[in-house]
Design a protein around this motif. Structure first.
Motif, PDB file in Angstrom:
ATOM      1  N   SER A  17       0.836  -1.207   0.000  1.00 51.59           N
ATOM      2  CA  SER A  17       0.000   0.000   0.000  1.00 51.59           C
ATOM      3  C   SER A  17       0.870   1.256   0.000  1.00 51.59           C
ATOM      4  N   ASP A  40      -7.634  -4.977  -0.978  1.00 54.49           N
ATOM      5  CA  ASP A  40      -7.579  -5.547   0.374  1.00 54.49           C
ATOM      6  C   ASP A  40      -8.857  -5.133   1.102  1.00 54.49           C
ATOM      7  N   THR A  45      -6.792  -0.312   3.794  1.00 50.00           N
ATOM      8  CA  THR A  45      -5.893   0.717   4.326  1.00 50.00           C
ATOM      9  C   THR A  45      -5.725   1.897   3.372  1.00 50.00           C
ATOM     10  N   ASP A  86      -3.664  -2.469  -5.588  1.00 57.76           N
ATOM     11  CA  ASP A  86      -3.059  -2.618  -4.257  1.00 57.76           C
ATOM     12  C   ASP A  86      -3.582  -3.920  -3.664  1.00 57.76           C
ATOM     13  N   GLY A  87      -2.764  -4.951  -3.750  1.00 58.90           N
ATOM     14  CA  GLY A  87      -3.230  -6.310  -3.473  1.00 58.90           C
ATOM     15  C   GLY A  87      -3.356  -6.642  -1.997  1.00 58.90           C
TER      16      GLY A  87
HETATM   17 MG    MG Z   1      -1.859  -3.038   2.059  1.00 61.35          MG
END
Ligand code: MG
Ligand code: ADP
Length: 208
Positions: A17, A40, A45, A86-87
């Motif tokens: 992230s 995610d 986040t 963003d995995g």
């Molecule tokens: Mg993350």
């Protein structure tokens, strides 16, 4: 069609992230249309960070949205120059789906063997599943010394993968910046910003 850049790793906390946000910030500052797809959904986040950034009215604004799957994020790719995935830190299957969708897959990793070994295994698994190794690259994070960086670079190179030039050192200022809605290229310290920027620039170069 956007360039699709994915940040993946089985582990949490490696910097996916962090790098996704910094890339988005630099791309937006360069006038590109950019979207971060926060995949995610459990942690969200980057969505939280985006809210903090908006509340603090930090410019340039970046667009972050939550998506359940890479496929859902890809559906909006046409509207952007760069789509950043963003995995999540999770299953190999989710990682494979994300990797299939991406023109560049970045795996952040620390420099210890405990970090490097599983990170290499993760890329080997993607290659075995048909992702070309030229589309995979590592980003070194939480580096302490130049020697540590050099050793990690050598290890990953011997494993057959490219490593982005530049790296992130471990610094509380990077956390503090992100706590306040800033990217790691926007800390209060010019030298830290320059280091982060060099890494992000090598990432932008790798996508071109
Ligand atoms: Mg993350
Ligand atoms: N180089 C660094 N120095 C200090 N803190 C860092 C660094 N890289 C990441 N962090 C912090 O570590 C935490 C996890 O990073 P994050 O990017 O959210 O990881 P991931 O998305 O891979 O789970 C965040 O609080 C982030 O601010």
């Amino acid at each position: 069609m956007a360039s699709v850049i994915a940040f993946v790793s089985q582990k949490g906390g490696v910097g996916k992230s962090t790098l996704a946000r910094a890339l988005a910030r630099e791309a937006a500052a360069g006038g590109l249309r950019v979207k971060v797809a926060d995949l995610d959904t459990q942690q969200g986040t980057s969505v939280d960070w985006h809210r903090t950034r908006m509340d603090a009215a930090i410019e340039p604004s970046v667009s972050v949205e939550s998506y359940k799957t890479a496929a859902q994020a890809l559906a909006v790719a046409d509207h952007f120059d760069i789509l950043i995935l963003d995995g999540p830190a999770r299953t190999s299957q989710a990682t494979l789906d994300i990797a299939k969708a991406a023109s560049l897959v970045v795996q952040p990793t620390g420099a210890s063997l405990d970090d490097l070994r599983p990170a290499v295994r993760e890329f080997h698994a993607l290659v075995k599943a048909g992702i070309p190794s030229g589309r995979l690259t590592f980003a070194l994070n939480r580096i302490g010394t130049d020697a540590e960086e050099a050793d990690a670079r050598a290890y990953l190179g011997e494993a057959g993968y490219s490593v982005l030039s530049g790296c992130l050192v471990e610094r509380p200022a990077y956390r503090q910046a992100q706590n306040g809605g800033y990217a790691i290229t926007e800390t209060r310290y010019a030298a830290l910003n320059a280091r982060a920027d060099a890494l992000i620039q090598s990432l932008i170069d790798a996508t071109e």
